[in-house]
Design a protein around this motif. Structure first.
Motif, mmCIF file in Angstrom:
data_model
loop_
_atom_site.group_PDB
_atom_site.id
_atom_site.type_symbol
_atom_site.label_atom_id
_atom_site.label_comp_id
_atom_site.label_asym_id
_atom_site.label_seq_id
_atom_site.Cartn_x
_atom_site.Cartn_y
_atom_site.Cartn_z
ATOM 1 N N GLN A 484 0.832 -1.212 0.000
ATOM 2 C CA GLN A 484 0.000 0.000 0.000
ATOM 3 C C GLN A 484 0.862 1.255 0.000
ATOM 4 O OE1 GLN A 484 -3.191 -0.097 -0.298
ATOM 5 N NE2 GLN A 484 -4.110 -1.863 0.725
ATOM 6 N N ALA A 485 1.867 1.285 0.885
ATOM 7 C CA ALA A 485 2.723 2.475 0.998
ATOM 8 C C ALA A 485 3.582 2.665 -0.248
ATOM 9 C CB ALA A 485 3.600 2.362 2.240
ATOM 10 N N PHE A 490 5.016 5.294 -5.377
ATOM 11 C CA PHE A 490 5.328 5.189 -6.798
ATOM 12 C C PHE A 490 4.332 5.992 -7.646
ATOM 13 C CE2 PHE A 490 8.556 2.372 -5.678
ATOM 14 C CZ PHE A 490 9.270 1.953 -6.801
ATOM 15 N N GLN A 491 3.092 6.068 -7.183
ATOM 16 C CA GLN A 491 2.125 6.925 -7.878
ATOM 17 C C GLN A 491 2.612 8.374 -7.880
ATOM 18 O OE1 GLN A 491 -1.639 6.040 -5.805
ATOM 19 N NE2 GLN A 491 -2.527 5.542 -7.814
ATOM 20 N N ALA A 492 3.052 8.839 -6.711
ATOM 21 C CA ALA A 492 3.532 10.216 -6.596
ATOM 22 C C ALA A 492 4.777 10.440 -7.459
ATOM 23 C CB ALA A 492 3.835 10.532 -5.129
ATOM 24 N N GLU A 493 5.609 9.406 -7.587
ATOM 25 C CA GLU A 493 6.881 9.514 -8.314
ATOM 26 C C GLU A 493 6.680 9.455 -9.830
ATOM 27 O OE1 GLU A 493 10.978 9.952 -8.569
ATOM 28 O OE2 GLU A 493 9.963 9.709 -6.641
ATOM 29 N N THR A 497 2.774 10.555 -15.891
ATOM 30 C CA THR A 497 3.514 10.101 -17.085
ATOM 31 C C THR A 497 3.335 8.606 -17.297
ATOM 32 O OG1 THR A 497 5.147 11.818 -16.607
ATOM 33 C CG2 THR A 497 5.753 10.146 -18.249
ATOM 34 N N TYR A 498 3.434 7.850 -16.205
ATOM 35 C CA TYR A 498 3.267 6.394 -16.267
ATOM 36 C C TYR A 498 2.230 5.983 -15.230
ATOM 37 C CZ TYR A 498 7.799 6.973 -18.544
ATOM 38 O OH TYR A 498 8.802 7.393 -19.374
ATOM 39 N N ARG A 499 1.450 4.967 -15.561
ATOM 40 C CA ARG A 499 0.414 4.485 -14.640
ATOM 41 C C ARG A 499 0.959 3.387 -13.731
ATOM 42 N NH1 ARG A 499 -5.072 2.631 -16.585
ATOM 43 N NH2 ARG A 499 -5.469 2.862 -14.340
ATOM 44 N N VAL A 500 0.509 3.403 -12.468
ATOM 45 C CA VAL A 500 0.960 2.418 -11.470
ATOM 46 C C VAL A 500 -0.246 1.599 -11.002
ATOM 47 C CG1 VAL A 500 2.106 2.069 -9.244
ATOM 48 C CG2 VAL A 500 2.779 4.005 -10.708
ATOM 49 N N GLY A 501 -0.110 0.280 -11.007
ATOM 50 C CA GLY A 501 -1.181 -0.602 -10.544
ATOM 51 C C GLY A 501 -0.818 -1.278 -9.227
#
Length: 677
Positions: A484-485, A490-493, A497-501
């Motif tokens: 979760q963390a 990684f979403q913030a990073e 530009t790129y999607r995080v799942g």
């Protein structure tokens, strides 16, 4: 007539309560008791104080030099002091705590043998027990529990040996015993419990290990022999059709794959039950071998199934097989717990009437309402994830269908000999052409910034990345990264530009399947996940695997995770992020960076962690041997296996004079080896 199979209750002083206590230690009969061996020995040989080290446990022999004094203090506490005059006229003060009754065994001027801990600075002894001169030089130490004391075990062993020694006969055939310079069983049991010295104890243990391994392997070989005599299905496949399918594959089979295909096809044609384990490293091409085997069976007019441990993996197998068999008369169906009731209602009659001839699924394949028209071959993927009951249920779905079990966790020789000893083993030890080795590096957490830059480089080149964490969410019990963390970070990073799942085990199956499908379609460029992606996930565009807190995973699991990348034509890499706190964890990280050979890694994992941790304690398939260690004593185990094979392949082996005793022993003992089948 007395027998080693007599209950321990036959011994004096063993009533119902003690029988129960002994049963807790797996001691039910006299043979159990006599083979309940010490796990170590104390050196009870009297020593000279000049040669002793501080705090060493030692035995001193001398004469009681002065009247012993008992001092009482506190509630039920006491101290017994006396002086021991040694042969060299040195006097050693001796103290016993809370054993005032020993005072009655001491008399001034009489000899005494005392065992205790030596204090070099004070030149004194903290007594632990008094010994009689008949104790011998080696003191046996037994595993005990709170219900039964070690002294009681020792007393019962003495009584059992005295009463039953004449009934102890050799179980190892005489030619084998002589060839390998082993002791007679009676001598071995005596010297395991009452060795005269360390040399005798070592010789007895050597024989005990061999006997234990030999009996275990003999049982496995008998099981294997019985399995091969079971009437199986003689599948006369169509060779021309099979060759046409193999020719249609978009790649040439490796030499190892061809060899294994020949072994399996030979088994299919035989009128005996096949029970074969196919093991190979990640990406070695086991699935296409299974597909060839299943097509061969289907050309013989029977149905085949492939059972996988997860719905994600089952669905992936079904899709891949449907593509492979697109131009051939194969009807592939998927049956899992997620199959909708309406679809299931349509599918079950199609399976029952044979309209569907290749069924891929999970445990759903063995539910009571699933009936097959003619099941001839069952393939089990990730074999070690299924227990005994599931395997048996699958076999009962047909008339002894041939079994091909597959594992992408390479089994080291030790486990193959023990856990899979009753199976025929095929190994794919060659990777398909074009597969590039995965570069593996290990970094500390303070080097994370460089790692994130590498992720951006890979994503910019059009690739995708996995990010694995040991936990789903934050835990107060352990300080480890959680999905979760890391997902939020990684979403913030990386976004937008790129999607995080995000993918983890608590999600519903539909949700997990949707996320994996989206990642495979490159709708997500980064997938943060737990080890739910460990097995079978196939995304050729993923070239980077990051594993946080990698030192908390075993080598075999790390290797499985690493195998999720490197599945396409691009160069791939795996980055381990770890701050190991001990040498064992450091060794695991170093080993991962120096080899990509799964067999080397699995053997090292076994050496570092043991079989129960490598495959899971309940299903490791490796029994808890009493004296032998299947890892440390692999050479003894191997010889025992070869000897057992030779013995059972002799015609009427159980009636041969040299084998009568062991055949009778196996018939009368209820203990069976624990295996994964």
């Amino acid at each position: 007539m007395v027998s080693l199979n007599d209950s321990v209750s036959a011994l004096s002083g063993v009533g119902p309560k003690r029988v129960t206590a002994l049963k807790e230690l797996a001691i039910e009969n006299i043979n159990d008791l006599l083979t309940y061996f010490p796990f170590r020995y104390e050196d009870l040989q009297a020593k000279d104080p000049s040669e002793l080290t501080d705090q060493a446990k030692v035995t001193l022999k001398g004469t009681v030099a002065a009247e012993p004094v008992v001092t009482r203090f506190g509630r039920k506490k006491s101290r017994l002091n006396f002086q021991l005059l040694l042969d060299d006229h040195q006097i050693i003060p001796v103290t016993f705590f809370n054993q005032p009754w020993l005072r009655d065994q001491m008399e001034v001027g009489h000899d005494l043998v005392v065992y205790g801990r030596f204090d070099a600075k004070r030149q004194s002894l903290s007594g632990m027990k008094l010994l009689s001169s008949a104790n011998g030089a080696m003191g046996s130490i037994y595993p005990a529990n709170k219900e039964i004391r070690q002294a009681t075990i020792k007393k019962l062993v003495v009584a059992a040996y005295d009463a039953y020694a004449p009934t102890i006969v050799d179980l190892i055939p005489e030619p084998v015993r002589v060839k390998y310079r082993l002791l007679h069983r009676q001598q071995m049991i005596h010297d395991m419990h009452f060795p005269a010295d360390a040399v005798a104890a070592k010789a007895a243990r050597r024989t005990a290990k061999f006997e234990e391994f030999f009996l275990f392997e003999l049982r496995l070989q008998i099981m294997k022999q019985q399995d091969h005599t079971l009437y199986g299905q003689e599948l006369t496949y169509d060779l021309a059709q099979l060759r046409a399918f193999i020719t249609s594959l978009p790649y040439e089979l490796t030499g190892a794959q061809k060899k294994v295909v020949n072994e399996i096809c030979f088994d299919l044609k035989r009128p005996v039950h096949m029970n074969r384990l196919l093991q190979g490293d990640v990406g070695s091409g086991k699935t296409v071998v299974a597909a060839i085997a299943m097509y061969a069976a289907m050309t013989a007019g029977v149905q085949t199934v492939l059972m996988a441990p997860t719905e994600i993996l089952a669905e992936q197998h079904a899709n891949n097989l449907a593509r492979l068999f697109a131009d051939f008369p194969v009807n592939v169906a998927l049956l899992t717990g997620a199959t909708k009731p309406a679809a299931r209602k349509v599918l079950l009659p199609q399976i029952a009437n044979g309209e569907v001839n290749l069924i891929v699924g999970t445990h759903a394949l063995i539910q009571p309402d699933v009936h097959y028209r003619h099941l001839g071959l069952a393939v089990i993927d990730e074999q070690h994830r299924f227990g005994v009951n599931q395997r048996q249920a699958l076999r009962q779905k047909g008339a002894q269908p041939d079994i091909l079990a597959m594992t992408a966790t390479p089994i080291p020789r030790t486990l193959a000999i023990t856990a899979y000893g009753e199976m025929d083993v095929s190994i794919i030890n060659e990777l398909p052409a074009g597969r590039q080795p995965i570069k593996t590096t290990w970094i500390r957490s303070n080097q994370e910034a460089n790692m994130l830059q590498e992720v951006k480089t890979q994503l910019a080149a059009g690739s995708q990345a996995y990010v694995v964490t040991p936990l789903i969410e934050e835990s107060e019990a352990v300080d480890m990264k959680n999905a979760q963390a890391i997902y939020q970070r990684f979403q913030a990073e990386f976004e937008p530009t790129y999607r995080v799942g995000l993918l983890h085990g608590r999600m519903k199956n539909d949700e997990k399947n949707a996320i994996m499908a989206a990642f495979k379609a490159n709708e997500f460029q980064v997938l943060v996940a737990t080890t739910v992606i460990e097995v079978g996930v196939d995304v050729p565009n993923a070239t980077l695997m990051l594993i946080y807190d990698a030192d908390h995973f075993g080598l075999a699991q790390l290797h499985q995770l690493r195998g999720r990348v490197g599945r396409g034509q691009k160069a791939s890499q795996c980055i381990l992020v770890a701050d190991p706190k001990n040498q064992l964890a450091i060794e695991r990280m170093t080993t991962m960076t120096t080899t990509t050979d799964g067999f080397v890694l699995s053997q090292r994992d076994l050496e570092l962690r043991g079989p129960g941790d490598v495959l899971g304690r309940k299903q490791s398939g490796v029994p808890d041997f009493k004296v032998g260690d299947p890892v440390a004593d692999i050479n003894v185990l191997s010889v025992a296996q070869q000897v057992a094979k030779v013995v059972v392949t002799e015609p009427n082996w159980a009636e041969q004079p040299a084998n009568l005793a062991v055949a009778a022993f196996l018939t009368t003992t209820a203990h069976q080896p624990t295996t994964m089948d």
